[in-house]
Design an enzyme around this catalytic site. Structure first.
Site, PDB file in Angstrom:
ATOM      1  CE  LYS A 187      66.472 -13.982 -21.959  1.00 40.90           C
ATOM      2  NZ  LYS A 187      65.984 -14.480 -23.353  1.00 40.90           N
ATOM      3  CG  ASP A 247      47.514 -11.949 -18.274  1.00 39.79           C
ATOM      4  OD1 ASP A 247      47.102 -12.522 -17.075  1.00 39.79           O
ATOM      5  OD2 ASP A 247      47.186 -10.533 -18.854  1.00 39.79           O
TER       6      ASP A 247
HETATM    7 MN    MN Z   1      48.334 -10.905 -14.220  1.00 37.47          MN
END
Ligand code: MN
Ligand code: IPM
Length: 353
Positions: A187, A247
């Protein structure tokens, strides 16, 4: 070879999937003539209940004295719902990462053709997606200076040059072994720490002239993973971004129960599924053991035992092809296999090969 494992089953479904992972490790060792020994140790909520510490010194010592750690999962709702709890199972995981110097977390996002329909994304986007996320695991906000009071709190996203260099090196080296495409995710338009990451990556890139290196802001990377997951080959990023993106990555493939990981660094490497302890499923014999079993494949591959890893992968693929699957990925009308039955089928496959 001689292989000594520290076995940390942890909480929730951990012990059940560990039983199957260990059975596969034994079957493979027997088949290929390796001398496997192992010892159990406690961690997570189990260890808090028993000795008040989620990563006790004895467990740490066993890890240090072993060639590899096979880890399942930690976490228990009785801690999640109590913001005042002084110790949490997750602290055990963080302590293990820090004390073993596990700075590189390798999380492959691999799709299985027979399961693409399980992905929330369109089949044609997902089919063939296959990339590795390399997540820095012992720095950044997870471990930087923290402050917490009732009206002010902060976490520090602290990184030093050596920490960044060593993880980027892992990224470049993985890219060399794969399709020579590295995406550095940061970022840098906002964060100083990210600007240092990008600067160092740009300095290092000329040492790997065969690798195409690109730089992507994390928000854009999160979007690209959904729009075009096949774009990625190897991605490398800091601890927090890696936590979030992996995830997301696990969702692309359709089941979290299928993704293994390896954490490597200064001391003993750790192999573990990326999913959590799924306490609601504890003892029900429904948890998918494949992520744990594939973590065992990564373990053998780490020691350059490629045929061993390949046979585990072949057995896993065969089980999926023959619909020997736990309920969350079973085809309609297919027989329901439990954790134990899937594990036993894979062990049999290995033995009879
Ligand atoms: Mn995690
Ligand atoms: C993971 C987990 C851990 C993390 C938690 C359990 C502390 O989400 O391994 O991705 O945030 O790193």
């Amino acid at each position: 070879m001689k292989l000594k494992l520290a076995v940390l089953p942890g909480d929730g479904i951990g012990p059940e999937i560990m039983e199957q992972g260990l059975a596969v490790a034994k079957a493979i060792s027997e088949k290929f003539g390796h001398e496997l020994s192992y010892e159990y140790a406690i961690c997570g909520a189990d260890a808090i209940d028993k000795v008040g510490d989620p990563f006790p010194e004895e467990t740490f010592q066993l890890c240090m004295d072993s060639d590899a750690v096979l880890f399942a999962s930690v976490g228990d709702p009785k801690f999640d719902n109590n913001p005042n709890a002084k110790v949490r199972p997750e602290q055990g995981l963080l302590a293990m990462r820090k004390k073993l110097g596990l700075f590189a977390n390798i999380r492959p996002v691999t799709t299985f053709d027979c399961l693409v329909h399980k992905s929330p994304l369109k089949d044609e986007l997902v089919r063939g997606a296959d990339f590795i996320c390399i997540r820095e695991l012992t720095g950044g906000m997870y471990f930087g200076e923290k402050f917490e009071s009732d009206d002010k709190a902060y976490d520090t996203n602290y990184y030093t040059r050596p920490e960044i260099e060593r993880i980027l090196k892992v990224g470049f080296e993985y890219a060399m072994k794969r399709n020579k495409h590295l995406t550095v995710v940061d970022k840098a338009n906002v964060l100083a720490s990210s600007r240092l990451w990008r600067k160092i990556a740009q300095e290092m890139a000329p040492q790997y002239p065969e690798v195409t290196t690109d730089y992507m802001y994390v928000d854009n990377a999160a979007m690209r993973m959904i729009q075009e997951p096949r774009f990625f080959d190897v991605m490398v990023t800091e601890n927090t971004f890696g936590d979030i993106l992996t995830d997301e990555g696990s969702c692309i493939t359709g089941s979290m129960g299928l993704l293994p990981s390896a954490s490597t660094g200064e001391h003993t490497p750790v192999f573990e599924p990326i999913h959590g302890s799924w306490p609601q499923a504890k003892g029900l014999n429904i948890a998918n053991p494949l992520a744990q079993i594939l973590s065992v494949a990564m373990l053998f591959e780490y020691f350059d035992l490629k045929a061993e890893g390949a046979l585990i992968r072949e057995a896993v693929n065969a089980s999926l092809d023959q619909n020997v699957r736990t309920p969350e990925i079973q085809v309609e009308g297919g027989a329901k296999y439990g954790t134990k039955e899937v594990g036993a089928w894979i062990v049999d496959y290995i033995k009879n090969k």
